[in-house]
Design a protein around this motif. Sequence first.
Motif, PDB file in Angstrom:
ATOM      1  N   TYR A   1      -7.361  46.458  57.221  1.00 25.27           N
ATOM      2  CA  TYR A   1      -7.068  46.355  55.802  1.00 25.27           C
ATOM      3  C   TYR A   1      -5.681  46.923  55.495  1.00 25.27           C
ATOM      4  N   ALA A   2      -4.879  46.147  54.767  1.00 23.61           N
ATOM      5  CA  ALA A   2      -3.508  46.600  54.474  1.00 23.61           C
ATOM      6  C   ALA A   2      -3.493  47.903  53.670  1.00 23.61           C
ATOM      7  N   PHE A   3      -4.555  48.145  52.894  1.00 24.33           N
ATOM      8  CA  PHE A   3      -4.599  49.363  52.075  1.00 24.33           C
ATOM      9  C   PHE A   3      -4.831  50.617  52.927  1.00 24.33           C
ATOM     10  N   ASN A   4      -5.098  50.426  54.234  1.00 26.45           N
ATOM     11  CA  ASN A   4      -5.243  51.579  55.122  1.00 26.45           C
ATOM     12  C   ASN A   4      -3.904  52.104  55.617  1.00 26.45           C
ATOM     13  N   VAL A   5      -2.826  51.481  55.158  1.00 29.22           N
ATOM     14  CA  VAL A   5      -1.490  51.968  55.511  1.00 29.22           C
ATOM     15  C   VAL A   5      -0.833  52.495  54.241  1.00 29.22           C
ATOM     16  N   GLN A   6      -0.123  53.600  54.366  1.00 27.44           N
ATOM     17  CA  GLN A   6       0.671  54.135  53.269  1.00 27.44           C
ATOM     18  C   GLN A   6       2.108  54.302  53.756  1.00 27.44           C
ATOM     19  N   PHE A   7       3.024  54.513  52.821  1.00 19.91           N
ATOM     20  CA  PHE A   7       4.408  54.747  53.212  1.00 19.91           C
ATOM     21  C   PHE A   7       4.825  56.173  52.886  1.00 19.91           C
TER      22      PHE A   7
END
Lengths: 49, 469
Positions: B123-129
């Motif tokens: 899931y893309a929301f499992n990455v943060q910047f």
Amino acid sequence: MHLAYLDPGTGSIIVSAVVAGFAGIGVMFKTMGRKFTAPFKRGSKNAAE
Amino acid sequence: VSSEFEAEPGSFRDPASTVFYRDGRVLRGLSARGAADWDAAAATKFLPKLIEQGNVIATRPAPADVVAGLEPGRFQTVLEHDRIPVVTYPYEWTFSMLQDAAVLHMEVLLAGLDEDFTMKDGYAFNVQFQGTKPVFIDVGSFEPARAWGPWVGYRQFCQTFLYPLMLQAYKDVSFQPFLRGQINGLTPLQMRAVLHGRAGKRKGVFTNVRLHAALEKRYAGKEAQTAQKESRSAGFGKVQQVAVANKMLKLSRRLKWKRASSTWSSYGASNSYDDENRERKADFVRRAASARRRRLSWDLGCNDGTYSRIAAESSDYVLAVDVDDLVVDRLYRTLRDEGVTNILPLVIDLTDPSPGLGWRNRERKPFDQREQPEFVLALALVHHLAIGSNVPLPEVADWFQSLGADLVVEFVHREDPLAEHLLANKPPYTHDDYSLDAWDKIVAARFDVVERMPLPLGTRTLFHLVPKT
């Protein structure tokens, strides 16, 4: 058996087998086909619902 | 979770792993199963290494005094994570940001697979910047591969990473509105409808989109459990999961977005500033920014990020916000290649900012309800809001005031060529109230004016403002 909290999707599982170049995909289809349609007559569109 | 603990409303989908907060600390409660997975993952070589590299969020057992007061038996284990300065979402990222996040996710998965660990999702929301560095934050996703079988995150990876990237790379359609529109991303059927003709023949589309859509339709309503079981007994295992991850990695990496220009992409080079005016403006911004050390600053309408960098000299962290995703993408790549980690570029339309989304509109937070800024730059922005989008001037000032932060505004007079250009598209009577005089009065009612400086070019005035309380 172990299940994911996320529904991986039947179609998606098959595609991922294609993406992986999975040699066993024929076997997969065969047994799956049997399981999905076994209790129903051929041509029954809503077989597994 | 009792009152001193605050549940993260976006963390409920995986019952084995629940994020919550206490006193600004980020905590993760694990069920017995989640705890067993974590203990196993913590004992590997790959996870500590990924954490050390900053690719996975730093994680440790929560100190006893922090978890004191939790209902006994609520969790088997509680972990503490490092805090991400500002949480952002994929629909606020640019193409290159989503691409870097996709690559990171697949690298993390491959590192795990190498030691017989898989991941529960994709899931893309499992990455943060963290600035320009993507960080994988969902440590609850790792689990030892108890029995192999297909990677369950494949569809999610397609929907939230691969498809948005393909949409932009193959059709030059920016993905942000679509990722914002559907919390689970674009579906195979939607993508198939969009990627037809020439785009339908591009790399990766036949299998990941067309075949995917056809099979999804064909097998709709069939239990995935059966397919999982059958693929497992047919021998779908580690080798195949590695192959899928490698394919996704390569495909994500090779996608390219080629949009040569946009409304704002040459603004830095073509605006009306000469060196003297540019220097005076930079000095003014630096003076205001450095009045105090700032924890968080916003640069609204950041364009090439010149003033974000100045704000960053005296801020721990800067959000560089612009509506133009080409401009923001360039800024991201520049900052990334320089290794800057205290400026985070984001695509936000201030007249239509990110709303609350997901279950009860709480899973994803609205843009202005996350970390509050202490310093805000709004340079050559007000005329866009007021003339370009018809937001009444007092409303613009009200919003600025509501942020409760030190503020630098560059007010573009109606005689400025750029304001004239916007006014030219409007009937003559619509923006009679747009003037420096009017802005002076509006400002005086809401702010203390620390400094007010007309620029030598004569059609722009800078304000350093502190909101009246």
